[in-house]
Design an enzyme around this catalytic site. Structure first.
Site, PDB file in Angstrom:
ATOM      1  CD  GLU A 174      -2.831  -1.286   2.342  1.00 14.57           C
ATOM      2  OE1 GLU A 174      -4.046  -1.480   2.179  1.00 14.57           O
ATOM      3  OE2 GLU A 174      -2.295  -1.255   3.474  1.00 14.57           O
TER       4      GLU A 174
HETATM    5  C1  ACM Z   1      -1.909  -5.480   4.088  1.00 15.00           C
HETATM    6  O1  ACM Z   1      -2.986  -5.998   4.483  1.00 15.00           O
HETATM    7  N1  ACM Z   1      -1.867  -4.207   3.797  1.00 15.00           N
HETATM    8  C2  ACM Z   1      -0.713  -6.271   3.938  1.00 15.00           C
END
Ligand code: ACM
Length: 539
Positions: free
Chosen positions: A345
């Site tokens: 992310e």
């Molecule tokens: C994640 O759930 N951002 C690894």
């Protein structure tokens, strides 16, 4: 905050329910459904994870006041496993269970190391039970430790109580020979979104041990908190560790405390993988040191639950001084092979910067003697030659993204599977679950168990799959009861996916064995979700 309807503990009325002739794999959906109790002698192999090979034979062994635990006293590790077993069994049995040399344990429970038994591998064991004694054999002490979990689960659940219980303490006769399907069987705990103390982490380690998990991944940094002392950057913890989600006080582990977690995990044959999530998920660091920001201005501490808003400053040289110091200090504290660098992310990092960052940071991990683990977005850069990536996609993840991970796997990158809509323990079970998140959908107990790691990711070679990990993110979880009710009963199913042979995979028999864990959860004080999919005792 509990999801669970409490039921009275039913240990007083033992019945021989489902005991007659039901060996491993022979249980039917009906054999335990509605049963109010557990059998006086648990059929051999009716445990979680189910063993690879079970041969019931003859009469049970009865643990008594005279039972001795025999170990090879020349092996410190096997003495320690013997003492651990005695410590597990003494409170409920009230028996002294002295740990003595094997020679002096005739008729007792013997733990035997056989370095020549190659078939048992690094964690396998053989358990033989007969009226004249129980023998656990393993090539390695880790195998003895896994075998002890089997022995423990073969005993009545009442053995888990911390006060004396009536017994009897029988172990069904026969032989179990058991080795794990995957070498990597992990659980992740997010101590950043909410902080958990050393004792709370130890409690989780003990729960993991019961299901033969061998890896504890600690998510030690995120936007909401930096949880591990780094001497060269002290504000990471004094400032960056001071809060958590919701703005309550956070916390952090001193180096001594982190080492204590590592030591305790090792005593349960679990390897700790520390994660420092980069280049995103870094507000706690960015808030602690203005120079880590491209504009030189430290943002405020973040206590919300959004993701993707932070990034280390990829073009700045100081970023790599920081990363080098952090990785060096954490690698020094960590005896395990791996260091997890996150990489998920990174929505506030350009793709080019992300690739540059990972190209610079992965060699730092290698420089300090560790192997890189990253979330599967690392395959959007160039994973280091021996790196492992942790896949956390969903059924609905675009095929192109799955294929990118599969291609990396074909190219030699190892895979840890944590599909969010199966393995994420923080997803709600159903629409009436009060805790947890829903972005990956509801994950009921069957959904969490009913998939095959070997064939899960299309195009990835089976040999690339190193195992399974169950992450527990804590945006909504702040107490051990909260952790319990989300991890249980999904965690045992994921542990079974990691340990048991594919040929044993079967929801209808699994759900019966899982139901039989309920009195054990009760005795251990584990708060769990009474899923309507599972034929719990008393229903
Ligand atoms: C994640 O759930 N951002 C690894």
């Amino acid at each position: 905050m509990s999801q669970r309807r409490r039921i009275p503990h039913l240990i007083g009325s033992l019945l021989l329910v489902a005991a007659a002739g039901v060996g491993c794999g022979e249980a039917t959906a009906d054999s335990g459904a509605g049963a109010g109790t557990e059998p006086e002698v648990r059929p051999l192999g009716r445990i979680v994870p189910v063993p690879a090979s079970v041969t019931p034979e003859g009469e049970p062994y009865a643990l008594t006041r005279d039972t001795r635990i025999g170990v090879d006293t020349s092996s410190r590790a096997s003495k320690a496993v013997g003492r651990y077993l005695a410590g597990l069994l003494r409170p409920a049995t009230g028996f002294p269970l002295p740990v003595v040399d094997e020679e002096a344990a005739d008729g007792g429970v013997r733990l035997r190391l056989d370095p020549d038994d190659g078939a048992l591998g690094d964690e396998g064991y053989r358990l033989h039970s007969a009226p004249d004694g129980v023998t656990l054999t393993a090539r390695e002490p880790a195998g003895l430790f896994r075998g002890v979990q089997t022995l423990r689960q073969q005993l009545p659940s009442a053995v888990e109580h911390d006060s004396v219980q009536p017994g009897p303490w029988n172990i069904a006769g026969g032989t179990i020979t058991d080795t794990p399907r995957y070498a990597y069987r992990g659980a992740m705990l997010d101590v950043s979104r909410h902080f958990f103390t050393v004792d709370e982490v130890k409690r989780y380690i003990d729960q993991l041990a019961l299901y033969k998990i061998n890896t504890l991944h600690l998510h030690l940094s995120d936007d909401q908190g930096w949880r591990i002392a780094v001497d060269s950057w002290p504000r990471l913890t004094t400032h960056g560790g001071s809060t958590e989600v919701g703005g309550t006080p956070g916390g952090f582990y001193t180096k001594a405390q982190y080492k204590e977690i590592v030591r305790y995990a090792a005593s349960r044959y679990q390897e700790v993988i520390p994660e420092i999530d980069m280049p995103g998920h870094t507000f706690a660091a960015l808030s602690s040191y203005p120079e880590l920001n491209c504009d030189g201005i430290a943002p405020p501490l973040y206590t919300g639950v959004k993701v993707g808003k932070s990034s280390l400053c990829v073009p700045k040289a100081v970023t790599y001084d920081f990363v080098d110091d952090v990785i060096r200090e954490i690698a020094e504290l960590t005896p395990g092979r791996y260091l997890h660098i996150g990489g998920d992310e990174a929505h506030s990092t350009s793709h080019a910067d992300y690739v540059t960052f990972m190209d610079k940071v992965q060699p730092v991990v290698a420089k300090y003697g560790k192997t890189v683990v990253g979330w599967h977005q690392l395959t959007g850069a160039t994973p280091a030659k021996d790196a492992l990536v942790q896949y956390w996609g969903l059924d609905r993840t675009p095929a192109a993204e799955k294929e990118r991970v599969a291609a990396a796997a074909r190219n030699g990158t190892g895979l840890i599977l944590s599909p969010a809509d199966r393995a994420y323990l923080d997803m709600k079970y159903a629409n009436d679950t009060t805790l947890g998140l829903t972005w990956a959908g509801y994950v009921e107990v069957r959904r969490s168990y009913d998939w095959d790691p070997a064939t899960y990711l299309p195009g990835a070679p089976e040999g690339a799959v190193r195992g399974v990990e169950a992450p527990l993110w804590t945006e909504t979880l702040s107490t051990t009861d909260d952790l319990d009710v989300m991890a249980f009963p999904r965690l045992p199913g994921l542990a079974e996916l990691g340990w048991s042979p594919a040929s044993t995979h079967d929801w209808d028999t699994y759900k019966v064995r899982l139901a039989e864990q309920a009195p054990r959860f009760d005795a251990l004080g584990i708060d769990y979700y009474r899923s309507p999919q599972v034929p719990w005792p008393g229903e």
